[in-house]
Design a protein around this motif. Structure first.
Motif, PDB file in Angstrom:
ATOM      1  N   UNK A 182       0.843  -1.191   0.000  1.00 17.48           N
ATOM      2  CA  UNK A 182       0.000   0.000   0.000  1.00 17.48           C
ATOM      3  C   UNK A 182       0.878   1.241   0.000  1.00 17.48           C
ATOM      4  N   UNK A 183       0.412   2.259  -0.679  1.00 16.20           N
ATOM      5  CA  UNK A 183       1.152   3.503  -0.747  1.00 16.20           C
ATOM      6  C   UNK A 183       0.747   4.305  -1.966  1.00 16.20           C
ATOM      7  N   UNK A 184       1.447   5.390  -2.188  1.00 12.91           N
ATOM      8  CA  UNK A 184       1.155   6.266  -3.322  1.00 12.91           C
ATOM      9  C   UNK A 184       2.404   6.387  -4.193  1.00 12.91           C
ATOM     10  N   UNK A 185       2.212   6.231  -5.489  1.00 10.71           N
ATOM     11  CA  UNK A 185       3.298   6.307  -6.456  1.00 10.71           C
ATOM     12  C   UNK A 185       3.064   7.497  -7.375  1.00 10.71           C
ATOM     13  N   UNK A 199      -2.640   5.232  -6.317  1.00 13.22           N
ATOM     14  CA  UNK A 199      -2.778   4.768  -4.948  1.00 13.22           C
ATOM     15  C   UNK A 199      -2.909   3.248  -4.949  1.00 13.22           C
ATOM     16  N   UNK A 200      -2.052   2.587  -4.204  1.00 14.91           N
ATOM     17  CA  UNK A 200      -2.083   1.136  -4.058  1.00 14.91           C
ATOM     18  C   UNK A 200      -2.626   0.781  -2.684  1.00 14.91           C
ATOM     19  N   UNK A 201      -3.587  -0.135  -2.670  1.00 13.39           N
ATOM     20  CA  UNK A 201      -4.099  -0.692  -1.415  1.00 13.39           C
ATOM     21  C   UNK A 201      -4.213  -2.195  -1.609  1.00 13.39           C
ATOM     22  N   UNK A 202      -3.104  -2.879  -1.461  1.00 10.97           N
ATOM     23  CA  UNK A 202      -3.102  -4.311  -1.727  1.00 10.97           C
ATOM     24  C   UNK A 202      -3.460  -4.579  -3.175  1.00 10.97           C
ATOM     25  N   UNK A 251      11.241   2.524  -3.199  1.00 12.11           N
ATOM     26  CA  UNK A 251      11.335   2.001  -4.554  1.00 12.11           C
ATOM     27  C   UNK A 251      10.591   0.687  -4.735  1.00 12.11           C
ATOM     28  N   UNK A 252      10.454  -0.110  -3.670  1.00  8.82           N
ATOM     29  CA  UNK A 252       9.791  -1.412  -3.786  1.00  8.82           C
ATOM     30  C   UNK A 252       8.339  -1.286  -4.236  1.00  8.82           C
ATOM     31  N   UNK A 253       7.722  -0.127  -3.995  1.00 14.56           N
ATOM     32  CA  UNK A 253       6.337   0.069  -4.438  1.00 14.56           C
ATOM     33  C   UNK A 253       6.203  -0.007  -5.948  1.00 14.56           C
TER      34      UNK A 253
END
Length: 260
Positions: A182-185, A199-202, A251-253
């Motif tokens: 989860x996070x924002x790229x 936006x990533x949420x799983x 960076x892993x996102x």
């Protein structure tokens, strides 16, 4: 000119440019000592012959259903009826015939014609015009890379390719990267004056409106990646590593945006 007309012209122009360039690369590979057995390093385990036959089959499949005028999933796949596939220069000629037939069809097809697609996107034929433009551009890059002479994808097309990944591939669940982060790229195309917030949420993915989105602390994990539009879209499709970009943050996102 309307936005839809601009997009149609962009995609057709890309097909007309990248198709002949792809054939040149295929022919150069065929003329080499290894012939079409030359490895395609951007597609591990594949040879240039695999690139040729895969793309020819893709063109054949799209031609078989894009002009039906209905949004139901096609119940016939002509690729399943192919017997022994051609090799050598005959394979290149097959690819060329399929390319010519597809472009000829797409040039006359109304992009607003109802047509099935696999994404949460309008069920219109224009989806396939866009998809084939990007598919051809990336395969051209693959073929040239096999010869050690890959040229970047044209910046406007590449920027649209980034948008295509974020608008269709990822929301459709066609992700090859991790789906537990989860996070924002933030992606920034330095040569196309474009940027995207994701936006990533799983397993959930949302493309955010950069004009109205307000920064807050809901997602403390963030990353920003800057580079040419070509490098961005090639990274999203797994052709180059994300470290070719200027990256700051987690960076892993980025690997969670890989399409496949």
């Amino acid at each position: 000119m309307s936005k839809a007309q601009e997009h149609r012209q962009l995609w057709l122009a890309a097909l007309r440019a990248d198709g002949p360039a792809t054939r040149v690369a295929f022919e150069e590979a065929a003329a080499s000592e290894a012939g079409l057995s030359v490895p395609a390093p951007s597609c591990p385990g594949w040879t240039v012959l695999d690139l040729v036959t895969h793309q020819a089959k893709t063109y054949l499949w799209v031609r078989s259903h894009v002009a039906r005028g209905v949004t139901s999933r096609p119940d016939h796949d002509p690729r399943e009826e192919l017997a022994e596939l051609p090799t050598g220069t005959a394979a290149i000629q097959w690819w060329s015939d399929e390319y010519d037939a597809l472009v000829g069809l797409l040039e006359t097809l109304d992009p607003q014609l109802p047509a099935w697609n696999w994404a949460p996107a309008p069920k219109l034929a224009g989806f396939w015009l866009r998809r084939m433009a990007h598919s051809t551009a990336v395969r051209r890059w693959d073929a040239q890379m096999a010869l050690g002479q890959a040229e970047p994808i044209e910046s406007r097309l590449a920027a649209d390719g980034v948008a295509e990944v974020l608008e269709t591939w990822l929301p459709a669940g066609r992700r090859s990267g991790p789906t537990d982060r989860s996070g924002v790229v933030r992606l920034v195309a330095t040569d196309a004056d474009d940027e995207w917030l994701v936006r990533l949420r799983g397993e959930g993915v949302a493309l955010l409106d950069t004009d109205t989105w307000l920064d807050h602390d809901e997602h403390p994990t963030r990353v920003s990646a800057r580079g040419t539009a070509s490098d961005l879209v090639l990274a999203l499709f797994g052709r180059v590593r994300f470290d070719v970009l200027e990256v700051s943050g987690e960076a892993a996102l980025l690997t969670s945006l890989r399409a496949g």
